[in-house]
Design an enzyme around this catalytic site. Structure first.
Site, PDB file in Angstrom:
ATOM      1  N   ARG A   1      60.004  30.628  41.527  1.00 34.60           N
ATOM      2  CA  ARG A   1      59.408  31.842  40.966  1.00 34.60           C
ATOM      3  C   ARG A   1      59.391  31.788  39.450  1.00 34.60           C
ATOM      4  O   ARG A   1      58.441  32.227  38.807  1.00 34.60           O
ATOM      5  CB  ARG A   1      60.175  33.088  41.439  1.00 34.60           C
ATOM      6  CG  ARG A   1      59.771  34.370  40.714  1.00 34.60           C
ATOM      7  CD  ARG A   1      60.362  35.607  41.357  1.00 34.60           C
ATOM      8  NE  ARG A   1      61.778  35.477  41.659  1.00 34.60           N
ATOM      9  CZ  ARG A   1      62.748  35.596  40.741  1.00 34.60           C
ATOM     10  NH1 ARG A   1      62.462  35.793  39.467  1.00 34.60           N
ATOM     11  NH2 ARG A   1      64.014  35.497  41.108  1.00 34.60           N
TER      12      ARG A   1
ATOM     13  N   LYS B   1      37.415  33.489  40.135  1.00 38.18           N
ATOM     14  CA  LYS B   1      35.987  33.438  39.855  1.00 38.18           C
ATOM     15  C   LYS B   1      35.587  32.124  39.173  1.00 38.18           C
ATOM     16  O   LYS B   1      35.733  31.060  39.751  1.00 38.18           O
ATOM     17  CB  LYS B   1      35.603  34.662  39.034  1.00 38.18           C
ATOM     18  CG  LYS B   1      36.163  36.000  39.551  1.00 38.18           C
ATOM     19  CD  LYS B   1      35.763  36.323  40.972  1.00 38.18           C
ATOM     20  CE  LYS B   1      36.050  37.757  41.383  1.00 38.18           C
ATOM     21  NZ  LYS B   1      37.456  38.172  41.369  1.00 38.18           N
TER      22      LYS B   1
ATOM     23  N   TYR C   1      35.718  47.084  36.203  1.00 35.08           N
ATOM     24  CA  TYR C   1      35.856  46.619  37.582  1.00 35.08           C
ATOM     25  C   TYR C   1      36.569  47.672  38.440  1.00 35.08           C
ATOM     26  O   TYR C   1      37.536  48.301  38.008  1.00 35.08           O
ATOM     27  CB  TYR C   1      36.635  45.300  37.593  1.00 35.08           C
ATOM     28  CG  TYR C   1      37.109  44.854  38.950  1.00 35.08           C
ATOM     29  CD1 TYR C   1      36.215  44.701  40.006  1.00 35.08           C
ATOM     30  CD2 TYR C   1      38.447  44.576  39.184  1.00 35.08           C
ATOM     31  CE1 TYR C   1      36.647  44.294  41.257  1.00 35.08           C
ATOM     32  CE2 TYR C   1      38.895  44.163  40.433  1.00 35.08           C
ATOM     33  CZ  TYR C   1      37.989  44.032  41.465  1.00 35.08           C
ATOM     34  OH  TYR C   1      38.422  43.633  42.695  1.00 35.08           O
TER      35      TYR C   1
END
Length: 386
Positions: free
Chosen positions: A52, A202, A105
């Site tokens: 992590r 994206k 968005y």
């Protein structure tokens, strides 16, 4: 990306931090599927101790991301929204206020209105196409100026330099969602922005095969604050997805160059169609803010939006397309057609969408690598009544 100090940005994308594996010379960084690491000396802190907190594959990706935008440090997250969450919560507490681009968005809208507001952090949405609106919205407790340019889905342009000055004058942390243009076309930290955020799902990934987010910070202090949230909350990107994202970045220049060229061709064609009411694309000289973006970015992107003349036309088009993919998301090698009112901006109330101009006849098109003539033919044939 100063490892080889290439002259051209296209070259630096390929020969940056993740150019090759330092141990073996491999041209593909290994995937380190390890959750924990042997401690050679418990009295000395190691670079890697628990997955992590750090992973070698993720480190290579994060160094690459930092180099792409001339940042001090970058952090890879499990999604674009987890990146936005970390970037914002790193700098606010209960009672603080954020000034935000109005045309934003839908997921970011939901995070601010439905989640962050429960913890006593308020916000004001403003039209940042005029810097005076952001200036007027600043309150004594304002901590962040959050921008999105070009905005989603109407591609509205914000004068980044003007807003950076406002943020600096009022001691605000300036942030921008740079997903649409990617670092290839816009390097906001070089314009003075403090934090750049991406849905790396994206254009950075580019192949519709991963979910990822990225935060790039301009300074060491800003980076430390973001890293604290990442390590504390744990929304880190997996080694496998870190490797996929590294692979996607290697073709960023080629993809963005080709896709933008096609986007310009398709947008110009759409403008001439009788069934198209409006076309929104920063590459068109008639697009509001075109000249501002020309002076601050290196391109116009590969996403455009357009309004059909009727809802019946829209429904016919999305039902009949053969080459275009009707789906959520954007930025892949395949062209993706989406309906913002029911997809990316479904979280917004209908009244808010109407105020922003996100109508029920608006479609967003993310251009992929198909031939421009084929995309145009698909749109042309699909818009005709059956």
């Amino acid at each position: 990306m100063d490892i080889h100090n290439p002259v051209n940005y296209d070259t630096s994308i390929l020969h940056g931090a993740a150019d090759r594996d330092e141990v073996t010379g491999a041209l593909s960084i290994p995937i380190y599927n390890a959750s924990t690491f042997h401690q050679k000396d418990i009295s000395v802190r190691q670079e890697f101790d628990y997955g992590r907190s750090g992973n070698p594959t993720r480190k290579a990706l994060e160094e690459t991301l930092a180099g792409l935008e001339s940042g001090h440090s970058a952090y890879a997250f499990s999604s674009g929204m987890s990146a936005i969450h970390a970037a914002i919560t790193a700098f606010v507490k209960a009672g603080d206020h954020i000034v935000v681009t109005r045309d934003i968005y839908g997921g970011s809208y939901r995070f601010l209105t439905g989640f962050l507001s429960k913890f006593g952090v308020t916000h004001t949405f403003v039209d940042t196409t005029d810097p005076k609106n952001a200036l007027a919205a600043i309150q004594p407790n304002t901590k962040i100026l959050f921008l999105e340019s070009p905005s989603n889905p109407l591609l509205k342009i914000t004068d980044i330099v003007a807003h950076v000055k406002i943020a600096k004058d009022h001691d605000l942390v300036s942030m921008i969602d740079n997903t649409f243009l990617s670092p290839y076309f816009l390097r906001p930290l070089e314009l003075g922005i403090d934090i750049s955020i991406h849905s790396a799902t994206k254009f950075l990934g580019g192949h519709s095969d991963l979910i990822a987010g990225a935060v790039i910070a301009k300074t060491k202090d800003l980076a430390s604050s973001v890293h604290y949230v990442q390590n504390t909350c744990g929304a880190v990107l997996s080694p496998q997805d870190s490797w996929l994202l590294l692979r996607g970045i290697k073709t960023l220049a080629a993809r963005m160059t080709h896709q933008q060229k096609t986007a310009l061709t398709v947008a110009a064609w759409l403008q001439k169609q009788s069934w198209v009411k409006s076309v929104f694309f920063p590459g068109l000289q008639t697009h509001p803010g075109h000249n501002i973006l020309t002076g601050q970015a290196h391109g116009f992107g590969c996403v455009l939006s357009f309004e059909t003349d009727t809802t019946e036309r829209l429904n016919t088009l999305v039902k009949n397309v053969k080459i275009l993919t009707v789906a959520v998301s954007l930025g892949g090698v395949e062209s993706i057609l989406s309906f913002p009112a029911k997809m990316s901006h479904a979280a917004m109330p209908a009244s808010t969408r109407a105020q922003l101009g996100i109508s029920d006849t608006l479609l967003r098109l993310s251009i992929g690598l198909e031939n421009a003539d084929d995309i145009i033919a698909d749109l042309d044939n699909s818009a005709k009544p059956s």
